[in-house]
Design a protein around this motif. Structure first.
Motif, PDB file in Angstrom:
ATOM      1  N   PHE A  28       0.814  -1.207   0.000  1.00  0.00           N
ATOM      2  CA  PHE A  28       0.000   0.000   0.000  1.00  0.00           C
ATOM      3  C   PHE A  28       0.849   1.260   0.000  1.00  0.00           C
ATOM      4  O   PHE A  28       1.894   1.295   0.638  1.00  0.00           O
ATOM      5  CB  PHE A  28      -0.921  -0.006   1.241  1.00  0.00           C
ATOM      6  N   ALA A  29       0.398   2.271  -0.706  1.00  0.00           N
ATOM      7  CA  ALA A  29       1.019   3.581  -0.605  1.00  0.00           C
ATOM      8  C   ALA A  29       0.399   4.243   0.619  1.00  0.00           C
ATOM      9  O   ALA A  29      -0.731   3.941   0.986  1.00  0.00           O
ATOM     10  CB  ALA A  29       0.736   4.385  -1.862  1.00  0.00           C
ATOM     11  N   ASN A  30       1.116   5.126   1.273  1.00  0.00           N
ATOM     12  CA  ASN A  30       0.576   5.670   2.512  1.00  0.00           C
ATOM     13  C   ASN A  30      -0.323   6.881   2.310  1.00  0.00           C
ATOM     14  O   ASN A  30      -0.939   7.362   3.238  1.00  0.00           O
ATOM     15  CB  ASN A  30       1.719   5.993   3.469  1.00  0.00           C
TER      16      ASN A  30
HETATM   17  C1  NAG Z   1       4.159   3.185   4.422  1.00  0.00           C
HETATM   18  O1  NAG Z   1       4.348   3.271   5.812  1.00  0.00           O
HETATM   19  C2  NAG Z   1       4.950   2.112   6.370  1.00  0.00           C
HETATM   20  C3  NAG Z   1       4.986   2.258   7.873  1.00  0.00           C
HETATM   21  O2  NAG Z   1       5.081   3.599   8.256  1.00  0.00           O
HETATM   22  C4  NAG Z   1       6.347   1.949   5.775  1.00  0.00           C
HETATM   23  O3  NAG Z   1       6.937   0.784   6.297  1.00  0.00           O
HETATM   24  C5  NAG Z   1       6.207   1.821   4.274  1.00  0.00           C
HETATM   25  O4  NAG Z   1       7.479   1.745   3.677  1.00  0.00           O
HETATM   26  C6  NAG Z   1       5.468   3.006   3.690  1.00  0.00           C
HETATM   27  N1  NAG Z   1       5.201   2.771   2.285  1.00  0.00           N
HETATM   28  C7  NAG Z   1       5.566   3.624   1.338  1.00  0.00           C
HETATM   29  C8  NAG Z   1       5.223   3.221  -0.050  1.00  0.00           C
HETATM   30  O5  NAG Z   1       6.109   4.683   1.581  1.00  0.00           O
END
Ligand code: NAG
Ligand code: NAG
Ligand code: NAG
Ligand code: NAG
Ligand code: NAG
Ligand code: NAG
Ligand code: NAG
Ligand code: NAG
Length: 239
Positions: A28-30
């Protein structure tokens, strides 16, 4: 650790596993902001929708998807950037297949559970009997939002290659569908609302004002991706 304890531990692990490792192919993208519009349709992105030319901002009923492809990188095919939206109290889905009456379709599902939280699944439709089963296809950069019945999502499908036989790596029959979510986060029967002729996904103009034109010959029977691994739907229903 004695045998009994080990047994308990493995049962617990077994129960946790489906929700965790079962969806390890999804990332997932955040960014949870999803705002899909028609901007770029027919120019920079290929759009499919029903009803035709419908407004994807949620004011009226509209089942819509847009697709952008990256440049081919043989033998890995292309990456697809997909936007999908529609109204459903269960799920909306985009299907990609070589031939909707034989073989299987890749199906990408954006859904809401009973409490209105977004979730994503990748699945496979058996084109002969319309049954759907979950798969482990890798999907990246997933974002999605739910507002009432209005579901919007974006995701990236890496390494899509439609064929091993022709150069039509990016030619697929697409379909849009909806369905119910059952038992929490289980995927119910799929109801296809629109099936398009074979479209070259790499050409944003391939679905512009041509919906009534019959397809030209030579779009070829394509073998669908053999990379999909079937997983038991039951396993997911546990989660
Ligand atoms: C989204 O957040 C998680 C936990 O904070 C992190 O591990 C992950 O790399 C993030 N994903 C992206 C695509 O930035
Ligand atoms: C689609 O969902 C939006 C947002 O919940 C809602 O305002 C709209 O009435 C729905 N449209 C239809 C046709 O159900
Ligand atoms: C698609 O797959 C075939 C067979 O594996 C390969 O020969 C071809 O180069 C691939 N095409 C692209 C653009 O990756
Ligand atoms: C919504 O439901 C899911 C699965 O049933 C659960 O994991 C999640 O915690 C729930 N969220 C809220 C806000 O209740
Ligand atoms: C649909 O077809 C597949 C493959 O032929 C088969 O395994 C499955 O049992 C069928 N499902 C139904 C409900 O007929
Ligand atoms: C996927 O997400 C990562 C991290 O947010 C971002 O750097 C990357 O550009 C995204 N890729 C695509 C194809 O959207
Ligand atoms: C949800 O949809 C309603 C109308 O259907 C709208 O008024 C509201 O602003 C939306 N909420 C969000 C968070 O977008
Ligand atoms: C799709 O499959 C059907 C049934 O197997 C076949 O008759 C038809 O020619 C196929 N269409 C294409 C474009 O290959």
């Amino acid at each position: 650790m004695d045998r009994g304890l080990l047994f308990v531990a493995s049962v617990v692990m077994g129960c946790l596993a489906p929700g965790v490792s079962g969806n390890g192919h999804l990332s997932f993208a955040n960014n949870t902001e999803v705002h899909i519009t028609r901007t770029g349709c027919g120019l920079t992105k290929l759009c499919v929708e029903t009803p035709e030319q419908c407004d994807p901002t949620g004011k009226t009923s509209c089942l819509f998807a847009s697709i952008v492809t990256t440049a081919p990188s043989p033998p890995n095919g292309v990456d697809l950037l997909v936007e999908l939206l529609g109204n459903s109290s269960g799920y909306i889905a985009l299907g990609l297949t070589a031939n909707e009456t034989e073989g299987t379709s890749m199906v990408f599902i954006c859904a809401q559970n009973r409490n209105g939280s977004f979730f994503f699944r990748s699945a496979q439709r058996n084109n002969l009997n319309n049954t759907i089963s979950l798969t482990q296809r890798i999907v990246k950069n997933i974002t999605g939002s739910v507002n009432g019945t209005f579901i919007q999502c974006k995701f990236m499908l890496p390494a899509v290659n439609a064929t091993t036989r022709t150069s039509h790596v990016t030619t697929f029959v697409t379909f849009l569908a909806v369905g119910n979510v059952i038992n929490g986060m289980g995927i119910g029967d799929i109801n296809i609302h629109l099936t398009n002729k074979p479209l070259n996904l790499a050409d944003p103009t391939s679905n512009v004002a041509t919906t009534a034109v019959p397809t030209t010959a030579g779009s070829s029977a394509l073998t669908s991706q053999a990379v999909m691994v079937l997983l038991s739907v039951l396993m997911y229903r546990l989660s």
